[in-house]
Design a protein around this motif. Structure first.
Motif: not given
Length: 328
Positions: A12, A32, A61, A67, A69, A83, A85, A91-93
């Motif tokens: 992440v 996070l 994930l 998620f 941040s 976001s 999963a 990957e997560l942005e």
């Protein structure tokens, strides 16, 4: 992603951007949070680098996990969008935008003021106001001091039993000679801040309601239980009966108000004219009617306010009314 037992892991990451156009923040602690349904299951903290980039490695994930941040900057907490999963996510942005601060509140306005009126008994009218607020500048408006709120609200003469959904007088809210003030910082953005409160007014089969505005208001939406209370006023539009979550309400719309304008409404009716509105309206109003699935109601509401439409806002506000509760 690689697998650790039956659990997939990935990364992440995100970048902290200065939405006010200043220098990129660096070396900030970024947290996070991960949630499965309503349960917090993950908390990690890292520092951002000199370019504002942060990265969490080997994060579980799992499909469906939510998620977000968050970071503290200049006395305010800023959060990313949510976001979720999906299967096979590697990957997560979760980028975060932070802002510099100001004490100038001139860019703050109320996008929509939702007003709910109900008869508690033949002598008491209860009023609930949900203010959806915007800050049109590129800086977060902070209180000047612990005794100087960011925004102020005037209450009608004769009001009593002031209650808040989120906070109390002496905490987030401060009593003023003609109402109260809110100490919570107002971040930039459209309709991403809210203030919800309720009070009571004496009633004798009629109420001449007059409330002064401090902030400019783009639109006012008034709801009352059908066949219980009728409303008249200048520039008020009768929108008829509206079915919200299976219950009929009478809706009235009022145009924009300038700062310093008075809102005049005249209400008539009695409990004998219809069923007791306590069974259908206003008691226990919860902001936007969304079930809080994250720890920290403010965090969830703050992000949800960015995404909700005006129509959903009204539907969900009414859906949140708890018939048997007596607290906001």
């Amino acid at each position: 992603p690689t697998a650790v037992g039956a659990k997939e892991v990935g990364t992440v990451f995100g970048t902290i951007t200065n939405g006010s156009g200043g220098e990129k923040p660096e070396g900030l602690d970024v947290t996070l949070l991960g949630f499965d349904t309503s349960e917090p299951v993950l908390t990690q903290t890292v520092k951002s680098d000199t370019q504002g980039i942060f990265r969490f490695r080997e994060v579980e994930l799992l499909e469906g996990r939510v998620f977000v941040s968050m970071v503290d900057f200049s006395g305010t907490t800023y959060v990313s969008d949510f976001s979720i999963a999906t299967a096979g996510t590697s990957e997560l942005e979760l980028p975060i935008t932070v802002y510099e601060t100001t004490n100038d509140a001139s860019a703050i306005k109320i996008n929509r003021l939702h007003m709910f009126f109900e008869l508690l008994d033949e002598d008491t009218m209860r009023v609930v106001e949900l203010n959806i607020i915007s800050n049109t500048s590129n800086k977060t408006v902070m209180p000047v001091s612990e005794t100087e709120p960011v925004v102020r609200f005037k209450l009608p003469v004769g009001s009593s039993n002031l209650e808040f959904q989120d906070g109390v007088l002496g905490g987030r809210y401060l009593e003023t000679p003609d109402g109260f003030g809110d100490l919570m910082p107002v971040q930039p953005g459209s309709a991403n801040h809210q203030v919800l409160f309720a009070f009571e007014m004496p009633y004798n089969r009629k109420l001449d309601f007059v409330q002064s505005t401090v902030l400019p208001v783009d639109a006012v939406v008034v709801l009352v239980p059908e066949d219980n209370v009728r409303i008249r006023g200048e520039a008020i539009q009768d929108e008829g009966v509206r079915d919200l979550q299976g219950v009929n309400y009478h809706q009235y719309n009022v145009g924009n108000l300038l700062a310093g304008d008075d809102l005049h409404l005249t209400m008539t009716g009695s409990l004998a004219a219809g069923k007791n509105s306590r069974n259908s309206l206003i008691v226990g109003l919860s902001v936007l009617g969304i079930a809080v699935v994250l720890t920290g109601a403010w965090l969830y509401r703050h992000v949800r306010l960015r995404e909700i439409s005006e129509a959903e806002e009204l539907e969900l506000a009414v859906a949140s009314l708890a018939p048997e509760s007596t607290d906001l």
